[in-house]
Structures are given as structure tokens and as C-alpha cells.
Design a protein around this motif. Structure first.
Motif, PDB file in Angstrom:
ATOM      1  N   VAL A   1      53.255   6.041 -24.532  1.00 54.36           N
ATOM      2  CA  VAL A   1      54.143   4.917 -24.216  1.00 54.36           C
ATOM      3  C   VAL A   1      54.222   4.815 -22.698  1.00 54.36           C
ATOM      4  O   VAL A   1      54.440   5.829 -22.028  1.00 54.36           O
ATOM      5  CB  VAL A   1      55.566   5.172 -24.760  1.00 54.36           C
ATOM      6  N   THR A   2      54.016   3.630 -22.141  1.00 50.84           N
ATOM      7  CA  THR A   2      54.155   3.458 -20.694  1.00 50.84           C
ATOM      8  C   THR A   2      55.188   2.379 -20.401  1.00 50.84           C
ATOM      9  O   THR A   2      55.151   1.313 -21.008  1.00 50.84           O
ATOM     10  CB  THR A   2      52.807   3.072 -20.048  1.00 50.84           C
ATOM     11  N   CYS A   3      56.118   2.695 -19.501  1.00 53.56           N
ATOM     12  CA  CYS A   3      57.165   1.721 -19.128  1.00 53.56           C
ATOM     13  C   CYS A   3      57.317   1.698 -17.615  1.00 53.56           C
ATOM     14  O   CYS A   3      56.915   2.646 -16.932  1.00 53.56           O
ATOM     15  CB  CYS A   3      58.510   2.135 -19.726  1.00 53.56           C
ATOM     16  N   THR A   4      57.901   0.623 -17.105  1.00 53.75           N
ATOM     17  CA  THR A   4      58.251   0.590 -15.684  1.00 53.75           C
ATOM     18  C   THR A   4      59.737   0.268 -15.558  1.00 53.75           C
ATOM     19  O   THR A   4      60.304  -0.394 -16.422  1.00 53.75           O
ATOM     20  CB  THR A   4      57.461  -0.480 -14.894  1.00 53.75           C
ATOM     21  N   ALA A   5      60.349   0.774 -14.484  1.00 55.28           N
ATOM     22  CA  ALA A   5      61.752   0.437 -14.195  1.00 55.28           C
ATOM     23  C   ALA A   5      61.888   0.223 -12.694  1.00 55.28           C
ATOM     24  O   ALA A   5      61.344   0.989 -11.899  1.00 55.28           O
ATOM     25  CB  ALA A   5      62.685   1.551 -14.654  1.00 55.28           C
ATOM     26  N   PRO A   6      62.595  -0.836 -12.298  1.00 58.50           N
ATOM     27  CA  PRO A   6      62.760  -1.106 -10.873  1.00 58.50           C
ATOM     28  C   PRO A   6      63.948  -0.368 -10.260  1.00 58.50           C
ATOM     29  O   PRO A   6      64.852   0.089 -10.964  1.00 58.50           O
ATOM     30  CB  PRO A   6      63.000  -2.617 -10.820  1.00 58.50           C
ATOM     31  N   VAL A   7      63.907  -0.299  -8.950  1.00 59.37           N
ATOM     32  CA  VAL A   7      64.995   0.251  -8.150  1.00 59.37           C
ATOM     33  C   VAL A   7      66.189  -0.707  -8.189  1.00 59.37           C
ATOM     34  O   VAL A   7      66.005  -1.909  -8.368  1.00 59.37           O
ATOM     35  CB  VAL A   7      64.439   0.387  -6.709  1.00 59.37           C
TER      36      VAL A   7
ATOM     37  N   THR B   1      56.709   3.973 -12.654  1.00 58.96           N
ATOM     38  CA  THR B   1      55.954   3.796 -13.896  1.00 58.96           C
ATOM     39  C   THR B   1      55.859   5.159 -14.569  1.00 58.96           C
ATOM     40  O   THR B   1      55.479   6.141 -13.936  1.00 58.96           O
ATOM     41  CB  THR B   1      54.542   3.248 -13.603  1.00 58.96           C
ATOM     42  N   THR B   2      56.250   5.205 -15.820  1.00 53.09           N
ATOM     43  CA  THR B   2      56.267   6.482 -16.540  1.00 53.09           C
ATOM     44  C   THR B   2      55.495   6.373 -17.837  1.00 53.09           C
ATOM     45  O   THR B   2      55.657   5.402 -18.583  1.00 53.09           O
ATOM     46  CB  THR B   2      57.729   6.903 -16.839  1.00 53.09           C
ATOM     47  N   THR B   3      54.656   7.363 -18.085  1.00 52.87           N
ATOM     48  CA  THR B   3      53.969   7.439 -19.379  1.00 52.87           C
ATOM     49  C   THR B   3      54.456   8.689 -20.102  1.00 52.87           C
ATOM     50  O   THR B   3      54.510   9.771 -19.509  1.00 52.87           O
ATOM     51  CB  THR B   3      52.445   7.501 -19.187  1.00 52.87           C
ATOM     52  N   VAL B   4      54.851   8.513 -21.350  1.00 50.84           N
ATOM     53  CA  VAL B   4      55.253   9.646 -22.182  1.00 50.84           C
ATOM     54  C   VAL B   4      54.209   9.798 -23.278  1.00 50.84           C
ATOM     55  O   VAL B   4      53.902   8.832 -23.987  1.00 50.84           O
ATOM     56  CB  VAL B   4      56.655   9.418 -22.799  1.00 50.84           C
ATOM     57  N   ALA B   5      53.659  10.997 -23.386  1.00 50.84           N
ATOM     58  CA  ALA B   5      52.687  11.280 -24.439  1.00 50.84           C
ATOM     59  C   ALA B   5      53.292  12.281 -25.412  1.00 50.84           C
ATOM     60  O   ALA B   5      53.937  13.249 -24.996  1.00 50.84           O
ATOM     61  CB  ALA B   5      51.414  11.851 -23.832  1.00 50.84           C
ATOM     62  N   THR B   6      53.130  12.027 -26.701  1.00 50.49           N
ATOM     63  CA  THR B   6      53.535  13.015 -27.706  1.00 50.49           C
ATOM     64  C   THR B   6      52.297  13.386 -28.506  1.00 50.49           C
ATOM     65  O   THR B   6      51.448  12.531 -28.767  1.00 50.49           O
ATOM     66  CB  THR B   6      54.600  12.447 -28.677  1.00 50.49           C
ATOM     67  N   ASN B   7      52.185  14.645 -28.840  1.00 53.75           N
ATOM     68  CA  ASN B   7      51.019  15.104 -29.578  1.00 53.75           C
ATOM     69  C   ASN B   7      51.374  16.410 -30.275  1.00 53.75           C
ATOM     70  O   ASN B   7      52.032  17.270 -29.689  1.00 53.75           O
ATOM     71  CB  ASN B   7      49.856  15.337 -28.582  1.00 53.75           C
TER      72      ASN B   7
ATOM     73  N   GLN C   1      58.039  16.930 -32.000  1.00 56.56           N
ATOM     74  CA  GLN C   1      56.909  17.014 -31.077  1.00 56.56           C
ATOM     75  C   GLN C   1      57.346  17.171 -29.621  1.00 56.56           C
ATOM     76  O   GLN C   1      58.368  16.641 -29.212  1.00 56.56           O
ATOM     77  CB  GLN C   1      56.039  15.769 -31.203  1.00 56.56           C
ATOM     78  N   LYS C   2      56.500  17.897 -28.892  1.00 58.23           N
ATOM     79  CA  LYS C   2      56.753  18.063 -27.456  1.00 58.23           C
ATOM     80  C   LYS C   2      56.207  16.854 -26.697  1.00 58.23           C
ATOM     81  O   LYS C   2      55.319  16.158 -27.196  1.00 58.23           O
ATOM     82  CB  LYS C   2      56.072  19.350 -26.964  1.00 58.23           C
ATOM     83  N   VAL C   3      56.732  16.653 -25.509  1.00 58.62           N
ATOM     84  CA  VAL C   3      56.285  15.494 -24.723  1.00 58.62           C
ATOM     85  C   VAL C   3      55.640  15.935 -23.408  1.00 58.62           C
ATOM     86  O   VAL C   3      56.019  16.959 -22.830  1.00 58.62           O
ATOM     87  CB  VAL C   3      57.456  14.541 -24.381  1.00 58.62           C
ATOM     88  N   HIS C   4      54.682  15.171 -22.978  1.00 60.18           N
ATOM     89  CA  HIS C   4      54.162  15.292 -21.619  1.00 60.18           C
ATOM     90  C   HIS C   4      54.524  14.000 -20.906  1.00 60.18           C
ATOM     91  O   HIS C   4      54.252  12.910 -21.419  1.00 60.18           O
ATOM     92  CB  HIS C   4      52.639  15.491 -21.621  1.00 60.18           C
ATOM     93  N   ILE C   5      55.159  14.142 -19.736  1.00 57.86           N
ATOM     94  CA  ILE C   5      55.688  12.974 -19.023  1.00 57.86           C
ATOM     95  C   ILE C   5      54.989  12.858 -17.667  1.00 57.86           C
ATOM     96  O   ILE C   5      54.912  13.838 -16.929  1.00 57.86           O
ATOM     97  CB  ILE C   5      57.212  13.133 -18.788  1.00 57.86           C
ATOM     98  N   CYS C   6      54.502  11.676 -17.355  1.00 58.06           N
ATOM     99  CA  CYS C   6      53.872  11.421 -16.051  1.00 58.06           C
ATOM    100  C   CYS C   6      54.616  10.281 -15.394  1.00 58.06           C
ATOM    101  O   CYS C   6      54.720   9.202 -15.976  1.00 58.06           O
ATOM    102  CB  CYS C   6      52.446  10.932 -16.259  1.00 58.06           C
ATOM    103  N   SER C   7      55.111  10.499 -14.188  1.00 61.09           N
ATOM    104  CA  SER C   7      55.908   9.469 -13.549  1.00 61.09           C
ATOM    105  C   SER C   7      55.414   9.232 -12.122  1.00 61.09           C
ATOM    106  O   SER C   7      55.153  10.188 -11.384  1.00 61.09           O
ATOM    107  CB  SER C   7      57.367   9.936 -13.550  1.00 61.09           C
ATOM    108  N   ILE C   8      55.265   7.969 -11.757  1.00 59.28           N
ATOM    109  CA  ILE C   8      54.748   7.629 -10.426  1.00 59.28           C
ATOM    110  C   ILE C   8      55.634   6.573  -9.787  1.00 59.28           C
ATOM    111  O   ILE C   8      55.998   5.581 -10.430  1.00 59.28           O
ATOM    112  CB  ILE C   8      53.305   7.061 -10.547  1.00 59.28           C
ATOM    113  N   ASN C   9      55.988   6.787  -8.518  1.00 59.24           N
ATOM    114  CA  ASN C   9      56.728   5.768  -7.763  1.00 59.24           C
ATOM    115  C   ASN C   9      55.744   5.013  -6.879  1.00 59.24           C
ATOM    116  O   ASN C   9      54.843   5.629  -6.311  1.00 59.24           O
ATOM    117  CB  ASN C   9      57.764   6.409  -6.829  1.00 59.24           C
ATOM    118  N   ASN C  10      55.943   3.727  -6.718  1.00 58.16           N
ATOM    119  CA  ASN C  10      55.084   2.978  -5.779  1.00 58.16           C
ATOM    120  C   ASN C  10      55.769   2.836  -4.415  1.00 58.16           C
ATOM    121  O   ASN C  10      55.524   1.900  -3.699  1.00 58.16           O
ATOM    122  CB  ASN C  10      54.676   1.615  -6.371  1.00 58.16           C
TER     123      ASN C  10
END
Ligand code: 2P0
Length: 350
Positions: free
Chosen positions: A10-16, A51-57, A109-118
Motif C-alpha cells: 500500500v502506498t500513500c502520501t500525506a502533506p505537511v 510518501t509511505t509504502t507499507v508491505a505485509t507478507n 502479519q508483520k509490516v515493512h514500512i518505507c517512508s520518504i520525505n521530499n
């Protein structure tokens, strides 16, 4: 070699969001309950954002998180609060027999979270607000949870609860001890005031010397001015600000915004030992704005500063070209290719 099952992504974005009535000080550190309500404007989705991507597996053995490409400690208490609360809601939905929620195997399930700020992290540009809002929303999507999520985002970072909504948003401080009534609420949607513009002048992209969390703790402990502000200034100011926003009264909005920013920085100075977030460039921007407004005999531009020296400018669309031109004149970009602005005396301004 075992075949890995395809992760669910799942990938989402959120603004400041930028507060025009500032949050500074907690009455409960663990639940992140503020000593006063606050009000902010959420930026447009395509500007400063996380922008954050959450992966479950099924094959993931533990929760893990990467911020801007670097793995960080997943046991961070605020991150754990958000994970725990989202999983609690997901389990509740499942137990309530909600068909759209994830099945029980999914819930464990466990999650792996990747988050990036622009934009620069922790430079007083509300990175934690966008970061935790995005994290909570992405986790909710991954676990099939819907509904009021600002109370969970708040437990990641106070200001994050306001980034759960667009437009003009108030964080109502609430008065319950469990914090259940300390939530964000949209005052007006993003479509309400299309002429309003926000410019961010980056005076320094460095990490701030004193983080907001510890800074506000010291302020609560030592500043009498902060207590006065929370009890006697903000309640009325919130009402006035909501009135100015609803009526699209720029002069009133701008004046309240500047006064609130100034009072926030005054409480920082009243903190002992004092905290300085503004620098010489910030002060020059403040002078430039007042000279500009005085030149026209009306309030056309407002500034606001958070826990750092970068100026946030509010103005109306029709004044943007002229004001940007002035800023470029007085703060020409440095030639070393970096995105900093250089301070020059403002005595020639407007
Ligand atoms: C605000 N700031 O209202 C104010 C104005 C900075 C100055 O919210 O401890 O990062 O995570 O709740 O939300 C910065 O504080 O602090 C902040 P925590 P947060 O936007």
C-alpha cells in the motif's frame, strides 16, 4: 530457494501542515495531549509531503521501518503506539464481523514500512506531521481500517493529527484524561479559499538544534508566558481565527497568524534556558513583510515560523509575483548550487 509470496503493498502520501495557531506544550506526554487547541492549513498534496509504502507478507519475521532509505529502530515508542492502535482497530473490526476487514492471518502479519520525505527532515518543516499522518493512514489501508484516525496519528506526533485532513484543520485539545476527545477536525475544505497561497522560504535545511518534543517540555516546565498563552490567549484566538478563515478575511487571518507565530517564539525566549529558533534571516523576512504591508497600507502578506528559521509566507494569489520578486531581490540564492537563501540587509525594502 523458496518462493516468496508476493507482498501486499500500500502506498500513500500525506502533506505537511502549517499551524497558524500553534501547538506548543503537552499536558500528557505519553498520549500526546496538548495544553491548547491549534489550527493549521494543510498544504497541497503535490508539495511538501511524505510518501509511505507499507508491505505485509507472511514471510516477514518482524516489523521494520526505513526512513529516507535508512533503517530506523522499530521499537520507537511512538511508532509502537501507532502500530498497536491500528492493529487493535483492525482486530475490533474483524471481531465485529466487518466483511471488508483483513482476515485473522492478515492481522498477525508483520509490516515493512518505507517512508520518504521530499523536503529536509527535522528542519522545522513539520516532517513528523506528514510522516506520522502518512504512516497511520497507510497502516490503516494495509489492515483494512477506516474511520476517525486522527487520534492515532496524534499519538505518533501531535501535529500529525492535523495532516489527516486537507484544508483548514483544528486540533481540539479536548479535556478527557484518556485523550479520546483530543482530535482533529476540518474547519473548511481545501476548496474554500482557492486564492490563498503559501510560500516556504528555506533559510536553513539543517536539523534544528532543539527538537520540538524536548523544547516544549522545557517550556511547559519553565515558561509562565506559555501558561498564560494556553489559558488566556489561545481560546479566544482560535475563535477569531476560525471566523477569519470562514469569512476569507485575509487581513484578519494574516494578523492573527503573525501574532501567534511571534507569541510562540516569545514563549521560546521565556523558556529557561531560552530556545532560539529564529535566525538573522528570519528576522529580516519579518521586517520585509511588515515594510511591504506598510508600503501598501494593508496587510497583504503574513509570515509564520515553526521550530526552525524557515519562513512560511501566506498571501493571496495576486500578490505572489511581486512578493517573490522582492524576496529574490533581497535574498538572492547562493551561487554554490545549494538551495539556501542569503541574508542581506532589508533597509532598502519596499
Ligand atoms: C505546530 N509545532 O503547531 C507547532 C508549532 C512546532 C511549532 O507541532 O512532540 O513535532 O511530536 O507532539 O508535533 C511541532 O511539534 O511535537 C509542532 P510532538 P510536534 O505545528
Amino acid at each position: 530457494v523458496s518462493r516468496m509470496e508476493k507482498p501486499h503493498l500500500v502506498t500513500c502520501t500525506a502533506p505537511v501542515n502549517i499551524a497558524v495557531v500553534k501547538y506548543w506544550g503537552k499536558r500528557n506526554e505519553e498520549l500526546i495531549l496538548p495544553i491548547n487547541s491549534s489550527l493549521s492549513v494543510t498544504l497541497h498534496q503535490d508539495q511538501l509531503k511524505t510518501t509511505t509504502t507499507v508491505a505485509t507478507n507472511k514471510s516477514f519475521k518482524e516489523d521494520r521501518i526505513w526512513l529516507n532509505g535508512k533503517e530506523e529502530d522499530v521499537t520507537h515508542p511512538r511508532l509502537q503506539s501507532c502500530l498497536r492502535e491500528i492493529r487493535r482497530l483492525a482486530r475490533k473490526r474483524h471481531n465485529d464481523g466487518d466483511a471488508t476487514s483483513t482476515d485473522l492471518t492478515g492481522l498477525s502479519q508483520k509490516v515493512h514500512i518505507c517512508s520518504i520525505n521530499n523536503f529536509p527532515t527535522a528542519a522545522g518543516l513539520a516532517s513528523s506531521a506528514a510522516g506520522f499522518a502518512c504512516l497511520v493512514y497507510s497502516l490503516a489501508q494495509a489492515f483494512g481500517v477506516e474511520g476517525e484516525l486522527s487520534g492515532i496519528a496524534r499519538q505518533g506526533s501531535g501535529s500529525a493529527c492535523r495532516s489527516m485532513y486537507g484544508g483548514f484543520v483544528q486540533w481540539i485539545m479536548g479535556n478527557q484524561e484518556d485523550g479520546k476527545d483530543s482530535l482533529a477536525q476540518q474547519v473548511e475544505p481545501e476548496s474554500h479559499w482557492p486564492e490563498l497561497r503559501i510560500l516556504v522560504l528555506v533559510a536553513s535545511a539543517e536539523r534544528k538544534p532543539i527538537g520540538s518534543t524536548s523544547g516544549m517540555q522545557t517550556s511547559v516546565q519553565t515558561s509562565g508566558l506559555l501558561k498564560h498563552r494556553a489559558e488566556s490567549v489561545v481560546p479566544h484566538r482560535m475563535e477569531e481565527m476560525i471566523k477569519a478563515v470562514r469569512g476569507k478575511d485575509f487581513a484578519a487571518f494574516a494578523e492573527l497568524t503573525m501574532k501567534d507565530s511571534n507569541q510562540f517564539h516569545a514563549t521560546c525566549l521565556d523558556t529557561y534556558p531560552p530556545i532560539f529558533y529564529l535566525n538573522r534571516v528570519s528576522q529580516q523576512v519579518i521586517h520585509l513583510v511588515h515594510r511591504y504591508n506598510r508600503h501598501y497600507g494593508e496587510t497583504r502578506v503574513a509570515y509564520s515560523f515553526d521550530a526552525g528559521p524557515n519562513a512560511v509566507i501566506f498571501t493571496l494569489q495576486q500578490h505572489v509575483p511581486e512578493f517573490v520578486h522582492l524576496v529574490q531581490h533581497f535574498f538572492p540564492p547562493e551561487t554554490n548550487g545549494e538551495n539556501f537563501i542569503k541574508g542581506l540587509p532589508v533597509k532598502h525594502a519596499a
